[in-house]
Design a protein around this motif. Sequence first.
Motif, PDB file in Angstrom:
ATOM      1  N   TRP A 259     -42.727  54.606  52.693  1.00  0.00           N
ATOM      2  CA  TRP A 259     -42.916  53.891  51.431  1.00  0.00           C
ATOM      3  C   TRP A 259     -43.359  54.835  50.320  1.00  0.00           C
ATOM      4  CZ3 TRP A 259     -41.010  49.174  51.149  1.00  0.00           C
ATOM      5  CH2 TRP A 259     -40.839  48.451  52.342  1.00  0.00           C
ATOM      6  N   ARG A 260     -44.131  55.851  50.661  1.00  0.00           N
ATOM      7  CA  ARG A 260     -44.593  56.802  49.652  1.00  0.00           C
ATOM      8  C   ARG A 260     -43.438  57.601  49.063  1.00  0.00           C
ATOM      9  NH1 ARG A 260     -45.215  59.710  46.324  1.00  0.00           N
ATOM     10  NH2 ARG A 260     -46.977  61.018  45.677  1.00  0.00           N
ATOM     11  N   ASN A 261     -42.358  57.741  49.804  1.00  0.00           N
ATOM     12  CA  ASN A 261     -41.247  58.582  49.370  1.00  0.00           C
ATOM     13  C   ASN A 261     -40.029  57.800  48.895  1.00  0.00           C
ATOM     14  OD1 ASN A 261     -42.548  61.085  49.934  1.00  0.00           O
ATOM     15  ND2 ASN A 261     -42.161  60.769  52.107  1.00  0.00           N
ATOM     16  N   LYS A 272     -42.885  44.124  44.253  1.00  0.00           N
ATOM     17  CA  LYS A 272     -42.744  42.670  44.107  1.00  0.00           C
ATOM     18  C   LYS A 272     -42.356  42.004  45.421  1.00  0.00           C
ATOM     19  CE  LYS A 272     -41.369  42.830  39.220  1.00  0.00           C
ATOM     20  NZ  LYS A 272     -40.252  42.594  38.255  1.00  0.00           N
ATOM     21  N   LEU A 273     -41.475  42.661  46.176  1.00  0.00           N
ATOM     22  CA  LEU A 273     -40.957  42.059  47.403  1.00  0.00           C
ATOM     23  C   LEU A 273     -41.867  42.261  48.608  1.00  0.00           C
ATOM     24  CD1 LEU A 273     -37.219  43.185  47.112  1.00  0.00           C
ATOM     25  CD2 LEU A 273     -38.046  40.838  46.933  1.00  0.00           C
ATOM     26  N   PHE A 274     -42.449  43.453  48.741  1.00  0.00           N
ATOM     27  CA  PHE A 274     -43.100  43.837  49.986  1.00  0.00           C
ATOM     28  C   PHE A 274     -44.622  43.955  49.899  1.00  0.00           C
ATOM     29  CE2 PHE A 274     -38.740  45.500  50.519  1.00  0.00           C
ATOM     30  CZ  PHE A 274     -38.409  44.877  51.714  1.00  0.00           C
ATOM     31  N   THR A 275     -45.206  43.491  48.812  1.00  0.00           N
ATOM     32  CA  THR A 275     -46.665  43.394  48.750  1.00  0.00           C
ATOM     33  C   THR A 275     -47.017  42.009  48.221  1.00  0.00           C
ATOM     34  OG1 THR A 275     -47.145  44.081  46.460  1.00  0.00           O
ATOM     35  CG2 THR A 275     -46.679  45.835  48.069  1.00  0.00           C
ATOM     36  N   ILE A 282     -48.706  44.383  39.111  1.00  0.00           N
ATOM     37  CA  ILE A 282     -47.524  45.224  39.312  1.00  0.00           C
ATOM     38  C   ILE A 282     -46.964  45.687  37.972  1.00  0.00           C
ATOM     39  CG2 ILE A 282     -45.134  45.224  40.156  1.00  0.00           C
ATOM     40  CD1 ILE A 282     -46.066  43.268  42.350  1.00  0.00           C
ATOM     41  N   ALA A 283     -46.988  44.802  36.987  1.00  0.00           N
ATOM     42  CA  ALA A 283     -46.467  45.146  35.657  1.00  0.00           C
ATOM     43  C   ALA A 283     -47.240  46.303  35.028  1.00  0.00           C
ATOM     44  CB  ALA A 283     -46.499  43.925  34.749  1.00  0.00           C
ATOM     45  N   SER A 284     -48.513  46.449  35.411  1.00  0.00           N
ATOM     46  CA  SER A 284     -49.315  47.529  34.833  1.00  0.00           C
ATOM     47  C   SER A 284     -48.775  48.908  35.225  1.00  0.00           C
ATOM     48  CB  SER A 284     -50.779  47.392  35.271  1.00  0.00           C
ATOM     49  OG  SER A 284     -50.924  47.663  36.667  1.00  0.00           O
ATOM     50  N   TYR A 285     -48.032  48.974  36.341  1.00  0.00           N
ATOM     51  CA  TYR A 285     -47.456  50.246  36.766  1.00  0.00           C
ATOM     52  C   TYR A 285     -46.182  50.595  35.986  1.00  0.00           C
ATOM     53  CZ  TYR A 285     -50.687  50.341  40.715  1.00  0.00           C
ATOM     54  OH  TYR A 285     -51.823  50.387  41.488  1.00  0.00           O
ATOM     55  N   GLU A 286     -45.675  49.638  35.195  1.00  0.00           N
ATOM     56  CA  GLU A 286     -44.477  49.890  34.403  1.00  0.00           C
ATOM     57  C   GLU A 286     -44.808  50.379  32.995  1.00  0.00           C
ATOM     58  OE1 GLU A 286     -41.001  47.050  35.312  1.00  0.00           O
ATOM     59  OE2 GLU A 286     -42.753  45.755  35.450  1.00  0.00           O
ATOM     60  N   ALA A 295     -47.968  54.444  41.542  1.00  0.00           N
ATOM     61  CA  ALA A 295     -47.325  53.215  42.008  1.00  0.00           C
ATOM     62  C   ALA A 295     -46.810  53.385  43.434  1.00  0.00           C
ATOM     63  CB  ALA A 295     -46.187  52.832  41.072  1.00  0.00           C
ATOM     64  N   LYS A 296     -46.264  54.560  43.737  1.00  0.00           N
ATOM     65  CA  LYS A 296     -45.762  54.804  45.092  1.00  0.00           C
ATOM     66  C   LYS A 296     -46.893  54.788  46.114  1.00  0.00           C
ATOM     67  CE  LYS A 296     -41.671  57.581  44.002  1.00  0.00           C
ATOM     68  NZ  LYS A 296     -40.952  58.840  44.271  1.00  0.00           N
ATOM     69  N   GLU A 297     -48.013  55.395  45.763  1.00  0.00           N
ATOM     70  CA  GLU A 297     -49.149  55.407  46.684  1.00  0.00           C
ATOM     71  C   GLU A 297     -49.688  53.996  46.907  1.00  0.00           C
ATOM     72  OE1 GLU A 297     -51.910  58.205  45.078  1.00  0.00           O
ATOM     73  OE2 GLU A 297     -50.655  59.951  45.542  1.00  0.00           O
ATOM     74  N   ARG A 298     -49.681  53.191  45.842  1.00  0.00           N
ATOM     75  CA  ARG A 298     -50.147  51.808  45.996  1.00  0.00           C
ATOM     76  C   ARG A 298     -49.197  51.019  46.886  1.00  0.00           C
ATOM     77  NH1 ARG A 298     -53.465  48.264  43.057  1.00  0.00           N
ATOM     78  NH2 ARG A 298     -54.087  46.674  44.582  1.00  0.00           N
ATOM     79  N   LEU A 299     -47.898  51.213  46.696  1.00  0.00           N
ATOM     80  CA  LEU A 299     -46.908  50.543  47.536  1.00  0.00           C
ATOM     81  C   LEU A 299     -47.098  50.940  49.002  1.00  0.00           C
ATOM     82  CD1 LEU A 299     -44.250  48.988  48.075  1.00  0.00           C
ATOM     83  CD2 LEU A 299     -43.021  51.086  47.459  1.00  0.00           C
ATOM     84  N   ALA A 300     -47.225  52.239  49.248  1.00  0.00           N
ATOM     85  CA  ALA A 300     -47.372  52.721  50.627  1.00  0.00           C
ATOM     86  C   ALA A 300     -48.641  52.172  51.267  1.00  0.00           C
ATOM     87  CB  ALA A 300     -47.383  54.251  50.639  1.00  0.00           C
ATOM     88  N   TYR A 301     -49.733  52.184  50.521  1.00  0.00           N
ATOM     89  CA  TYR A 301     -50.999  51.711  51.076  1.00  0.00           C
ATOM     90  C   TYR A 301     -50.936  50.204  51.369  1.00  0.00           C
ATOM     91  CZ  TYR A 301     -55.875  50.495  51.643  1.00  0.00           C
ATOM     92  OH  TYR A 301     -57.057  50.000  52.140  1.00  0.00           O
ATOM     93  N   GLU A 302     -50.456  49.415  50.410  1.00  0.00           N
ATOM     94  CA  GLU A 302     -50.445  47.962  50.577  1.00  0.00           C
ATOM     95  C   GLU A 302     -49.538  47.552  51.732  1.00  0.00           C
ATOM     96  OE1 GLU A 302     -52.232  45.586  49.158  1.00  0.00           O
ATOM     97  OE2 GLU A 302     -53.350  47.069  48.001  1.00  0.00           O
ATOM     98  N   GLN A 303     -48.354  48.152  51.819  1.00  0.00           N
ATOM     99  CA  GLN A 303     -47.431  47.790  52.879  1.00  0.00           C
ATOM    100  C   GLN A 303     -47.970  48.201  54.252  1.00  0.00           C
ATOM    101  OE1 GLN A 303     -43.977  46.433  54.852  1.00  0.00           O
ATOM    102  NE2 GLN A 303     -45.078  45.824  53.029  1.00  0.00           N
ATOM    103  N   THR A 304     -48.581  49.379  54.327  1.00  0.00           N
ATOM    104  CA  THR A 304     -49.161  49.819  55.599  1.00  0.00           C
ATOM    105  C   THR A 304     -50.357  48.947  55.972  1.00  0.00           C
ATOM    106  OG1 THR A 304     -48.482  52.077  55.043  1.00  0.00           O
ATOM    107  CG2 THR A 304     -50.010  51.823  56.876  1.00  0.00           C
ATOM    108  N   ARG A 305     -51.156  48.558  54.998  1.00  0.00           N
ATOM    109  CA  ARG A 305     -52.314  47.690  55.265  1.00  0.00           C
ATOM    110  C   ARG A 305     -51.860  46.337  55.802  1.00  0.00           C
ATOM    111  NH1 ARG A 305     -54.700  43.626  52.877  1.00  0.00           N
ATOM    112  NH2 ARG A 305     -53.307  43.740  51.079  1.00  0.00           N
TER     113      ARG A 305
END
Length: 418
Positions: A259-261, A272-275, A282-286, A295-305
Amino acid sequence: MNEALQTLMDRGFIKACTDIDALSDLMDKEKVKFYVGVDPTGKSLHVGHMVPFFAMHHLQLAGHNPIALVGGGTAMIGDPSGKTDMRKMLTPEQVRENCVSIKDQLGTVVDFSENPEKGMGKAVMLNNADWLSSLNYIDFLREIGRHFSVNRMLTFESYKQRLERGLSFIEFNYQLLQSFDFLTLYRNEGCRLQIGGDDQWGNIVSGIELIRKTEGAECYGLTFNLITRSDGHKMGKSEKGAVFLDPEMFSAYDFYQYWRNVNDADVIRFLKLFTFLPLAEIASYEKEGVNINDAKERLAYEQTRIIHGEQEAEKARAAASAMFGGTGHGIESREGMPSHEITRSELEKGIGVLDLFASTDLAATNSDARRLVAGGGAWVSDKKIEDPKALIDSSYLDEHGELLLRAGKKRYYRIVVK
């Protein structure tokens, strides 16, 4: 539109609905029972399977009642949808074992507890083997088969694709069985809605028509976009193969790194889909000036959590931070990384570099390891390996007394020396 459906729309789930206005009205009036099916064809789901179950989570939060249907019966046949070849036949014992594993994995996204939090719908898991395994074939053809037109079935994309390669009769029955599942859940549970990937459209519509013909009732189907990455690759595929949820098949660290990559273009869509993060967050990352890597680190962390738990997510994040120039370069930061142990005596004798890499997740075979070395992508503790006959010994130990193997720029493996 109904608030729960609007949530799915805003997060990018919905592809098509048989009658979205009527479904919206129904969901405004009552809490709807709905289902999604998954066939236990392996001991682990991969991330590509999970889109309908993340949607199920949002519907459950809105108070609707999920039914996760494990296809213990249909897995004995195999769904031809999206497949170019017939699935491998499984034994009943394999199917039962896979069902148990999959329930645990789905429980990370859907709450199957007896007393869910206030406002949430109650979820149940059922197995279609309970009604399919005892079917009388003659009775089934008389009651169910007579409602299906072969000509109509052959117009569905899932069958048209397979006809070119050869469609077995056993697979041809799959649509009848899935339609019978919907009918059974309507009769026994009051289920009014089936959800699933867009490749399931033909099967879902057939179930709705069967219920209309046999029961005179109106049910609904809702399908979701089949997720592909912006580079055109199938969702859930990595250099190592499928991104499985089972940590024995795909480690939590590699899961985090997947997810980080992801490509920059995919990050917001996947958040939006996987957390379960609010859309406003999420909009704040745009916003302009925001670093996409945050944003990538947040995605990776949330999905792994979500999938592996907070402790594994923390360990994976710390390990990644240690490897890629963040904070926490201590040995404790590596704990989330894939690893195994060897003895010091083994190391002092010298281990062939190809054997060493092939003993890890970085290379499946010695031939893979040889290609890695030849391509200049093999490193041991910051030393590039250029000779496929190199022997790795204690001179390669890093400052932590370990061997840190690297394949390419981003794939690491830790060997602890005891």
